[in-house]
Design an enzyme around this catalytic site. Structure first.
Site, PDB file in Angstrom:
ATOM      1  N   LYS A 127       0.839  -1.216   0.000  1.00  0.00           N
ATOM      2  CA  LYS A 127       0.000   0.000   0.000  1.00  0.00           C
ATOM      3  C   LYS A 127       0.868   1.258   0.000  1.00  0.00           C
ATOM      4  CE  LYS A 127      -2.038  -1.229   3.902  1.00  0.00           C
ATOM      5  NZ  LYS A 127      -1.379  -2.526   4.181  1.00  0.00           N
ATOM      6  N   ARG A 172     -10.191   0.461   8.156  1.00  0.00           N
ATOM      7  CA  ARG A 172      -9.781  -0.882   8.573  1.00  0.00           C
ATOM      8  C   ARG A 172     -10.858  -1.608   9.351  1.00  0.00           C
ATOM      9  NH1 ARG A 172      -3.845   0.263   8.543  1.00  0.00           N
ATOM     10  NH2 ARG A 172      -2.822  -1.599   9.214  1.00  0.00           N
ATOM     11  N   ARG A 174      11.870  -4.918   5.233  1.00  0.00           N
ATOM     12  CA  ARG A 174      11.575  -3.513   4.887  1.00  0.00           C
ATOM     13  C   ARG A 174      12.420  -2.539   5.703  1.00  0.00           C
ATOM     14  NH1 ARG A 174       5.536  -1.655   5.498  1.00  0.00           N
ATOM     15  NH2 ARG A 174       5.836  -2.587   7.541  1.00  0.00           N
ATOM     16  N   ARG A 217      10.850  -0.205  11.284  1.00  0.00           N
ATOM     17  CA  ARG A 217       9.718   0.043  12.177  1.00  0.00           C
ATOM     18  C   ARG A 217       9.737  -0.906  13.369  1.00  0.00           C
ATOM     19  NH1 ARG A 217       4.577   0.453   8.178  1.00  0.00           N
ATOM     20  NH2 ARG A 217       3.667  -0.772   9.854  1.00  0.00           N
ATOM     21  N   ARG A 270      -0.882  -8.420  13.272  1.00  0.00           N
ATOM     22  CA  ARG A 270      -1.444  -7.468  12.305  1.00  0.00           C
ATOM     23  C   ARG A 270      -2.246  -8.194  11.223  1.00  0.00           C
ATOM     24  NH1 ARG A 270       4.123  -4.695  11.169  1.00  0.00           N
ATOM     25  NH2 ARG A 270       3.133  -3.845   9.312  1.00  0.00           N
TER      26      ARG A 270
HETATM   27  P1  AP5 Z   1       4.812  -1.571   1.907  1.00  0.00           P
HETATM   28  O1  AP5 Z   1       4.472  -0.788   0.673  1.00  0.00           O
HETATM   29  O2  AP5 Z   1       5.496  -0.881   3.016  1.00  0.00           O
HETATM   30  O3  AP5 Z   1       3.498  -2.347   2.423  1.00  0.00           O
HETATM   31  P2  AP5 Z   1       2.209  -1.799   3.191  1.00  0.00           P
HETATM   32  O4  AP5 Z   1       1.025  -2.470   2.554  1.00  0.00           O
HETATM   33  O5  AP5 Z   1       2.216  -0.317   3.237  1.00  0.00           O
HETATM   34  O6  AP5 Z   1       2.468  -2.473   4.594  1.00  0.00           O
HETATM   35  P3  AP5 Z   1       2.356  -1.870   6.074  1.00  0.00           P
HETATM   36  O7  AP5 Z   1       3.137  -2.793   6.948  1.00  0.00           O
HETATM   37  O8  AP5 Z   1       2.682  -0.423   6.081  1.00  0.00           O
HETATM   38  O9  AP5 Z   1       0.848  -2.083   6.320  1.00  0.00           O
HETATM   39  P4  AP5 Z   1       0.143  -2.082   7.677  1.00  0.00           P
HETATM   40  O10 AP5 Z   1      -1.245  -2.021   7.222  1.00  0.00           O
HETATM   41  O11 AP5 Z   1       0.467  -3.230   8.539  1.00  0.00           O
HETATM   42  O12 AP5 Z   1       0.789  -0.829   8.451  1.00  0.00           O
HETATM   43  P5  AP5 Z   1       0.235   0.632   8.761  1.00  0.00           P
HETATM   44  O13 AP5 Z   1       1.380   1.553   8.778  1.00  0.00           O
HETATM   45  O14 AP5 Z   1      -0.917   0.947   7.893  1.00  0.00           O
HETATM   46  O15 AP5 Z   1       5.682  -2.829   1.427  1.00  0.00           O
HETATM   47  C1  AP5 Z   1       6.255  -3.729   2.362  1.00  0.00           C
HETATM   48  C2  AP5 Z   1       7.659  -4.154   1.886  1.00  0.00           C
HETATM   49  O16 AP5 Z   1       7.538  -4.928   0.708  1.00  0.00           O
HETATM   50  C3  AP5 Z   1       8.572  -2.976   1.525  1.00  0.00           C
HETATM   51  O17 AP5 Z   1       9.883  -3.283   1.939  1.00  0.00           O
HETATM   52  C4  AP5 Z   1       8.495  -2.885   0.001  1.00  0.00           C
HETATM   53  O18 AP5 Z   1       9.707  -2.398  -0.575  1.00  0.00           O
HETATM   54  C5  AP5 Z   1       8.239  -4.335  -0.389  1.00  0.00           C
HETATM   55  N1  AP5 Z   1       7.351  -4.448  -1.559  1.00  0.00           N
HETATM   56  C6  AP5 Z   1       6.239  -3.700  -1.829  1.00  0.00           C
HETATM   57  N2  AP5 Z   1       5.657  -4.092  -2.978  1.00  0.00           N
HETATM   58  C7  AP5 Z   1       6.398  -5.158  -3.431  1.00  0.00           C
HETATM   59  C8  AP5 Z   1       6.287  -6.007  -4.578  1.00  0.00           C
HETATM   60  N3  AP5 Z   1       5.299  -5.860  -5.483  1.00  0.00           N
HETATM   61  N4  AP5 Z   1       7.214  -6.984  -4.707  1.00  0.00           N
HETATM   62  C9  AP5 Z   1       8.221  -7.139  -3.808  1.00  0.00           C
HETATM   63  N5  AP5 Z   1       8.390  -6.360  -2.707  1.00  0.00           N
HETATM   64  C10 AP5 Z   1       7.472  -5.382  -2.523  1.00  0.00           C
HETATM   65  O19 AP5 Z   1      -0.296   0.463  10.251  1.00  0.00           O
HETATM   66  C11 AP5 Z   1       0.579   0.233  11.331  1.00  0.00           C
HETATM   67  C12 AP5 Z   1      -0.204   0.177  12.636  1.00  0.00           C
HETATM   68  O20 AP5 Z   1      -0.848   1.450  12.872  1.00  0.00           O
HETATM   69  C13 AP5 Z   1      -1.348  -0.841  12.675  1.00  0.00           C
HETATM   70  O21 AP5 Z   1      -0.891  -2.119  13.056  1.00  0.00           O
HETATM   71  C14 AP5 Z   1      -2.271  -0.210  13.726  1.00  0.00           C
HETATM   72  O22 AP5 Z   1      -1.790  -0.420  15.027  1.00  0.00           O
HETATM   73  C15 AP5 Z   1      -2.145   1.279  13.429  1.00  0.00           C
HETATM   74  N6  AP5 Z   1      -3.136   1.745  12.431  1.00  0.00           N
HETATM   75  C16 AP5 Z   1      -2.856   2.298  11.208  1.00  0.00           C
HETATM   76  N7  AP5 Z   1      -3.997   2.613  10.564  1.00  0.00           N
HETATM   77  C17 AP5 Z   1      -5.012   2.276  11.398  1.00  0.00           C
HETATM   78  C18 AP5 Z   1      -6.435   2.324  11.272  1.00  0.00           C
HETATM   79  N8  AP5 Z   1      -7.030   2.803  10.168  1.00  0.00           N
HETATM   80  N9  AP5 Z   1      -7.164   1.868  12.318  1.00  0.00           N
HETATM   81  C19 AP5 Z   1      -6.586   1.396  13.452  1.00  0.00           C
HETATM   82  N10 AP5 Z   1      -5.246   1.298  13.615  1.00  0.00           N
HETATM   83  C20 AP5 Z   1      -4.470   1.733  12.593  1.00  0.00           C
HETATM   84 MG    MG Z   2       2.371   1.104   4.792  1.00  0.00          MG
END
Ligand code: AP5
Ligand code: MG
Ligand code: ZN
Length: 215
Positions: free
Chosen positions: A13, A88, A127, A161, A172
């Site tokens: 994402k 979410r 990552r 992170r 997660r």
């Molecule tokens: P990346 O693009 O970073 O993936 P992502 O989908 O953004 O993954 P996240 O870990 O950020 O998602 P998340 O939903 O767990 O975390 P968030 O910050 O939203 O890619 C991952 C890796 O893969 C990278 O190294 C990249 O280079 C590689 N990659 C990407 N595409 C690729 C491909 N096609 N092929 C190969 N490699 C690839 O949330 C974190 C925390 O915040 C949550 O756990 C929760 O506690 C809180 N939170 C955030 N939003 C909310 C909400 N709306 N409600 C409640 N709590 C929330």
């Molecule tokens: Mg992300």
């Protein structure tokens, strides 16, 4: 154009949002990034969110909906929005509908990044990001073109992170399956969901997303 990028942790994402910002001048609204900024700044929201995030659980619907509401209110009406990691839960999906309506915006697409769960742990534990500009990298799939130097800004400082360890990633994923996946049928009923193969190389995924936005 207002779109949601939906998918489990590590689906891509954030990576795809960054590409969309660059190619189309849209704005990324990542609740994860906003929460991490709040934790870093030590704001009241950050203090409440820190441990919840470290456990891999979801922060309250009210906190994240308020963050999105405030961010969208400051955006020019013509600026496209990419919702990354929000909504979410069913309550957040309802909140987003209300926020968009208040801002005269319509949800154009929900793009689901479909990924193989076994690959996610490897993606997330590999990552890292630039400590200066936030550019995202992966140890093997997407390293900087010059080792140790950020492609975007030239910085040599990188960070990982605190929630990117295997145990937290499993929590997660469980949260995603239990609370986030169930919001998809509601969007499907509106005919706005498109699935993209998130296991394809980053550029291929980007092409697929562009085809959806252009079509
Ligand atoms: P990346 O693009 O970073 O993936 P992502 O989908 O953004 O993954 P996240 O870990 O950020 O998602 P998340 O939903 O767990 O975390 P968030 O910050 O939203 O890619 C991952 C890796 O893969 C990278 O190294 C990249 O280079 C590689 N990659 C990407 N595409 C690729 C491909 N096609 N092929 C190969 N490699 C690839 O949330 C974190 C925390 O915040 C949550 O756990 C929760 O506690 C809180 N939170 C955030 N939003 C909310 C909400 N709306 N409600 C409640 N709590 C929330
Ligand atoms: Mg992300
Ligand atoms: Zn950088």
């Amino acid at each position: 154009m207002n779109i949601i990028l939906l998918g489990p942790p590590g689906a891509g994402k954030g990576t795809q949002s960054a590409g969309l910002v660059e190619r189309h001048g849209m704005r990324q609204l990542s609740t994860g990034d906003m929460l991490r900024a709040a934790v870093k700044a030590g704001t009241p929201v950050g203090l409440r969110a820190k441990e919840v995030m470290e456990r891999g659980e979801l922060v309250s619907d009210e906190i994240v909906s308020d963050l999105i509401d405030a961010e969208l209110a400051g955006m020019a009406p013509g600026m496209g929005a990419i919702f990354d990691g929000f909504p979410r839960t069913a309550a957040q999906a309802d909140a987003l509908d209300a926020i968009l309506a208040r801002n005269g915006r319509v949800l154009d697409h929900v793009i689901e990044l479909e990924v193989d769960e076994d690959a996610l742990v490897e993606r997330i534990t590999g990552r890292f990001s630039c400590a200066n500009c936030g550019a995202l990298y992966h140890d093997t799939a997407n390293p900087p073109s010059t080792p140790g130097v950020c492609d975007t800004c030239g910085s040599t400082e990188f960070k990982r992170r605190p929630d990117d360890n295997e145990e937290t990633v499993r929590m997660r994923m469980q949260e995603y399956r239990a609370k986030t996946a169930p919001i998809l049928p509601g969007y499907e009923a509106r005919g706005i969901v498109t699935r993209v193969d998130g296991m394809a190389p980053i550029d291929t995924v980007a092409d697929q997303i562009d085809a959806i936005l252009g079509g």
